[in-house]
Scaffold this motif. Structure first.
Motif, PDB file in Angstrom:
ATOM      1  N   VAL A  44      32.758  29.052  40.804  1.00 25.91           N
ATOM      2  CA  VAL A  44      33.229  27.736  41.264  1.00 25.91           C
ATOM      3  C   VAL A  44      34.608  27.398  40.710  1.00 25.91           C
ATOM      4  O   VAL A  44      35.276  26.490  41.227  1.00 25.91           O
ATOM      5  CB  VAL A  44      32.232  26.627  40.860  1.00 25.91           C
ATOM      6  N   GLY A  45      35.042  28.120  39.690  1.00 22.15           N
ATOM      7  CA  GLY A  45      36.330  27.807  39.085  1.00 22.15           C
ATOM      8  C   GLY A  45      37.439  28.773  39.438  1.00 22.15           C
ATOM      9  O   GLY A  45      38.552  28.673  38.899  1.00 22.15           O
ATOM     10  N   LYS A  46      37.173  29.727  40.346  1.00 19.31           N
ATOM     11  CA  LYS A  46      38.156  30.775  40.645  1.00 19.31           C
ATOM     12  C   LYS A  46      39.471  30.206  41.179  1.00 19.31           C
ATOM     13  O   LYS A  46      40.560  30.602  40.757  1.00 19.31           O
ATOM     14  CB  LYS A  46      37.584  31.760  41.666  1.00 19.31           C
ATOM     15  N   SER A  47      39.399  29.294  42.120  1.00 21.17           N
ATOM     16  CA  SER A  47      40.606  28.781  42.750  1.00 21.17           C
ATOM     17  C   SER A  47      41.481  28.029  41.750  1.00 21.17           C
ATOM     18  O   SER A  47      42.704  28.246  41.688  1.00 21.17           O
ATOM     19  CB  SER A  47      40.232  27.859  43.920  1.00 21.17           C
ATOM     20  N   ALA A  48      40.869  27.174  40.939  1.00 18.45           N
ATOM     21  CA  ALA A  48      41.633  26.406  39.955  1.00 18.45           C
ATOM     22  C   ALA A  48      42.243  27.324  38.902  1.00 18.45           C
ATOM     23  O   ALA A  48      43.404  27.149  38.493  1.00 18.45           O
ATOM     24  CB  ALA A  48      40.743  25.362  39.293  1.00 18.45           C
ATOM     25  N   ALA A  49      41.480  28.321  38.458  1.00 18.58           N
ATOM     26  CA  ALA A  49      41.996  29.261  37.453  1.00 18.58           C
ATOM     27  C   ALA A  49      43.153  30.074  38.020  1.00 18.58           C
ATOM     28  O   ALA A  49      44.132  30.348  37.313  1.00 18.58           O
ATOM     29  CB  ALA A  49      40.878  30.185  36.984  1.00 18.58           C
ATOM     30  N   ARG A  50      43.051  30.475  39.288  1.00 23.74           N
ATOM     31  CA  ARG A  50      44.127  31.235  39.917  1.00 23.74           C
ATOM     32  C   ARG A  50      45.424  30.432  39.895  1.00 23.74           C
ATOM     33  O   ARG A  50      46.497  30.974  39.580  1.00 23.74           O
ATOM     34  CB  ARG A  50      43.746  31.591  41.350  1.00 23.74           C
ATOM     35  N   ALA A  51      45.334  29.148  40.199  1.00 21.18           N
ATOM     36  CA  ALA A  51      46.533  28.307  40.192  1.00 21.18           C
ATOM     37  C   ALA A  51      47.108  28.171  38.786  1.00 21.18           C
ATOM     38  O   ALA A  51      48.336  28.214  38.593  1.00 21.18           O
ATOM     39  CB  ALA A  51      46.197  26.926  40.763  1.00 21.18           C
ATOM     40  N   ARG A  52      46.247  28.032  37.783  1.00 19.17           N
ATOM     41  CA  ARG A  52      46.719  27.911  36.399  1.00 19.17           C
ATOM     42  C   ARG A  52      47.410  29.189  35.942  1.00 19.17           C
ATOM     43  O   ARG A  52      48.470  29.156  35.308  1.00 19.17           O
ATOM     44  CB  ARG A  52      45.537  27.601  35.469  1.00 19.17           C
ATOM     45  N   VAL A  53      46.809  30.323  36.275  1.00 20.29           N
ATOM     46  CA  VAL A  53      47.380  31.600  35.863  1.00 20.29           C
ATOM     47  C   VAL A  53      48.700  31.852  36.579  1.00 20.29           C
ATOM     48  O   VAL A  53      49.675  32.321  35.971  1.00 20.29           O
ATOM     49  CB  VAL A  53      46.370  32.737  36.116  1.00 20.29           C
ATOM     50  N   ILE A  70      42.613  40.676  37.855  1.00 17.69           N
ATOM     51  CA  ILE A  70      42.217  40.030  39.093  1.00 17.69           C
ATOM     52  C   ILE A  70      40.742  40.292  39.367  1.00 17.69           C
ATOM     53  O   ILE A  70      40.077  41.044  38.655  1.00 17.69           O
ATOM     54  CB  ILE A  70      43.078  40.519  40.274  1.00 17.69           C
ATOM     55  N   ASN A  71      40.233  39.686  40.413  1.00 16.82           N
ATOM     56  CA  ASN A  71      38.890  39.988  40.884  1.00 16.82           C
ATOM     57  C   ASN A  71      38.921  41.293  41.680  1.00 16.82           C
ATOM     58  O   ASN A  71      39.983  41.727  42.149  1.00 16.82           O
ATOM     59  CB  ASN A  71      38.379  38.841  41.751  1.00 16.82           C
ATOM     60  N   PRO A  72      37.780  41.949  41.829  1.00 10.05           N
ATOM     61  CA  PRO A  72      37.760  43.223  42.569  1.00 10.05           C
ATOM     62  C   PRO A  72      38.299  43.052  43.988  1.00 10.05           C
ATOM     63  O   PRO A  72      38.165  41.983  44.606  1.00 10.05           O
ATOM     64  CB  PRO A  72      36.276  43.598  42.582  1.00 10.05           C
ATOM     65  N   LEU A  73      38.878  44.111  44.512  1.00 10.80           N
ATOM     66  CA  LEU A  73      39.486  44.061  45.842  1.00 10.80           C
ATOM     67  C   LEU A  73      38.484  44.349  46.957  1.00 10.80           C
ATOM     68  O   LEU A  73      38.878  44.636  48.089  1.00 10.80           O
ATOM     69  CB  LEU A  73      40.654  45.048  45.916  1.00 10.80           C
ATOM     70  N   ASP A  74      37.184  44.245  46.652  1.00 13.07           N
ATOM     71  CA  ASP A  74      36.188  44.386  47.714  1.00 13.07           C
ATOM     72  C   ASP A  74      35.888  43.038  48.373  1.00 13.07           C
ATOM     73  O   ASP A  74      34.985  42.929  49.201  1.00 13.07           O
ATOM     74  CB  ASP A  74      34.901  45.006  47.175  1.00 13.07           C
ATOM     75  N   GLY A  75      36.659  42.017  47.999  1.00 17.04           N
ATOM     76  CA  GLY A  75      36.527  40.698  48.621  1.00 17.04           C
ATOM     77  C   GLY A  75      37.892  40.021  48.683  1.00 17.04           C
ATOM     78  O   GLY A  75      38.880  40.526  48.146  1.00 17.04           O
ATOM     79  N   TRP A  76      37.938  38.849  49.334  1.00 14.29           N
ATOM     80  CA  TRP A  76      39.213  38.171  49.517  1.00 14.29           C
ATOM     81  C   TRP A  76      39.783  37.625  48.215  1.00 14.29           C
ATOM     82  O   TRP A  76      40.999  37.458  48.088  1.00 14.29           O
ATOM     83  CB  TRP A  76      39.065  37.035  50.531  1.00 14.29           C
ATOM     84  N   ALA A  77      38.923  37.326  47.252  1.00 20.41           N
ATOM     85  CA  ALA A  77      39.405  36.709  46.009  1.00 20.41           C
ATOM     86  C   ALA A  77      40.443  37.583  45.321  1.00 20.41           C
ATOM     87  O   ALA A  77      41.459  37.084  44.821  1.00 20.41           O
ATOM     88  CB  ALA A  77      38.230  36.427  45.070  1.00 20.41           C
ATOM     89  N   GLY A  78      40.205  38.887  45.276  1.00 16.59           N
ATOM     90  CA  GLY A  78      41.141  39.787  44.617  1.00 16.59           C
ATOM     91  C   GLY A  78      42.498  39.806  45.300  1.00 16.59           C
ATOM     92  O   GLY A  78      43.544  39.772  44.632  1.00 16.59           O
ATOM     93  N   ALA A  79      42.496  39.850  46.631  1.00 18.57           N
ATOM     94  CA  ALA A  79      43.759  39.844  47.366  1.00 18.57           C
ATOM     95  C   ALA A  79      44.501  38.525  47.170  1.00 18.57           C
ATOM     96  O   ALA A  79      45.734  38.504  47.019  1.00 18.57           O
ATOM     97  CB  ALA A  79      43.496  40.094  48.847  1.00 18.57           C
ATOM     98  N   THR A  91      53.953  41.596  34.045  1.00 15.79           N
ATOM     99  CA  THR A  91      54.068  42.986  33.586  1.00 15.79           C
ATOM    100  C   THR A  91      53.139  43.914  34.350  1.00 15.79           C
ATOM    101  O   THR A  91      53.532  45.007  34.759  1.00 15.79           O
ATOM    102  CB  THR A  91      53.761  43.074  32.082  1.00 15.79           C
ATOM    103  N   ALA A  92      51.885  43.480  34.540  1.00 15.39           N
ATOM    104  CA  ALA A  92      50.913  44.385  35.164  1.00 15.39           C
ATOM    105  C   ALA A  92      49.737  43.615  35.723  1.00 15.39           C
ATOM    106  O   ALA A  92      49.410  42.510  35.281  1.00 15.39           O
ATOM    107  CB  ALA A  92      50.416  45.417  34.160  1.00 15.39           C
ATOM    108  N   VAL A  93      49.089  44.232  36.695  1.00 16.23           N
ATOM    109  CA  VAL A  93      47.811  43.774  37.221  1.00 16.23           C
ATOM    110  C   VAL A  93      46.727  44.695  36.686  1.00 16.23           C
ATOM    111  O   VAL A  93      46.864  45.929  36.747  1.00 16.23           O
ATOM    112  CB  VAL A  93      47.812  43.794  38.764  1.00 16.23           C
TER     113      VAL A  93
END
Length: 293
Positions: A44-53, A70-79, A91-93
């Motif tokens: 439930v916190g992925k979107s907010a954390a992505r913006a903070r990062v 990042i989150n795994p690339l087997d779903g949209w969250a990682g992309a 520096t790196a992903v």
């Protein structure tokens, strides 16, 4: 680009929900922070954390190298993570749940698109595949060779982690059960030309003696740094993965002795009780370059 990656002794995990802790990571002396959007963040916190990062990466306040898991690339969250955090200051992903070279190739393509979107050269952002499955550990060499941007690859064999579950070993403080695994992955990384391989991690927050012994074991194998999960671990890791003043002084004496020997037409000499030649001098020069870079 891969050959130009900076060496990183200590890479401290920081939850993506706690970007304010970057100041603590820098105060501890960490070379890098890994901002975690995967395990450290509930769904439930992925979107907010992505913006903070993304904001933390775009507006760095210190000298830390910044990596993002990042989150795994087997779903949209990682992309979505990739597109949000791709930035000249990144520096790196760190790519989790890697099963084989195909996962690295996908991440490499997506990162290339992100780099072009931001006007960055191809390969500007390094890629750190996490070898968390038995298949990935077995294919470490092919994973390492899958893209030139791969860096900081190694075996992360923390207590109770994904690798322990995947392989089935029983973790012990001595690390005996993972020694061969860490050594083989290190050899795969070196053979593939991956710069600055790192190992990890130590989960006991209070046992700094155990941490030191584990870090020294990893350094002896050939790793150049370690992942950490607490700021108190950073000074120990930095010390272990830095040459001591005595080592640096010996390197300087060795180089001077070899230069005198070459001037006299000698290729190998006895130096402080050891037989040395140009290979040892080259190793000493590399250590001194790393120390001063």
């Amino acid at each position: 680009m891969s050959s130009e990656r900076p060496p990183l002794r200590s890479l401290l995990f920081v939850p993506g929900t706690k970007t304010g802790w970057l100041a603590k990571a820098e105060a501890a002396g960490a070379d890098a922070a890994i901002l975690d959007l995967e395990d450290a963040v509930p769904p439930v916190g992925k979107s907010a954390a992505r913006a903070r990062v993304a904001d933390a990466v775009a507006n760095p306040t210190g000298g830390l190298a910044l990596l993002v898991r990042i989150n795994p690339l087997d779903g949209w969250a990682g992309a979505e993570d990739l597109r949000a955090v791709a930035h000249p200051h990144l520096t790196a992903v760190v790519l989790p749940k890697v099963h084989g070279p195909a996962d690295v190739l996908l991440a490499d393509r997506l990162l290339t698109w992100c780099e072009r979107e931001h006007g960055l050269p191809d390969g500007h952002i390094a890629l750190v595949p996490l070898l968390e499955t038995a298949a990935a550990l077995r294919e470490a060499y092919q994973i390492a060779r899958a893209a030139p941007r791969v860096a900081y690859l190694g075996a992360v064999t923390g207590k109770g982690g994904d690798v322990e579950r995947a392989v089935g070993y029983r973790w012990s403080p001595s690390g005996a059960e993972t020694l061969a695994l860490r050594a083989r992955v290190l050899l795969d990384a070196r053979a593939a030309g991956v710069p600055c391989p790192v190992a990890g991690l130590w989960t006991d927050l209070a046992d700094l003696d155990g941490l030191r012994a584990f870090a020294e074991q990893n350094r002896s194998l050939g790793y150049e740094g370690m992942v950490a999960i607490h700021p108190s671990h950073v000074p120990v890791i930095n010390e272990v993965f830095s040459p001591s003043p005595e080592e640096l002084a010996r390197y300087q004496r060795l180089i001077a002795a070899m230069e005198r020997a070459r001037a006299d037409g000698a290729g190998a000499i006895v130096f402080e009780g050891d037989m040395v030649d140009e290979a040892m001098a080259a190793r000493a020069r590399a250590a001194l370059r790393t120390r001063t870079s």
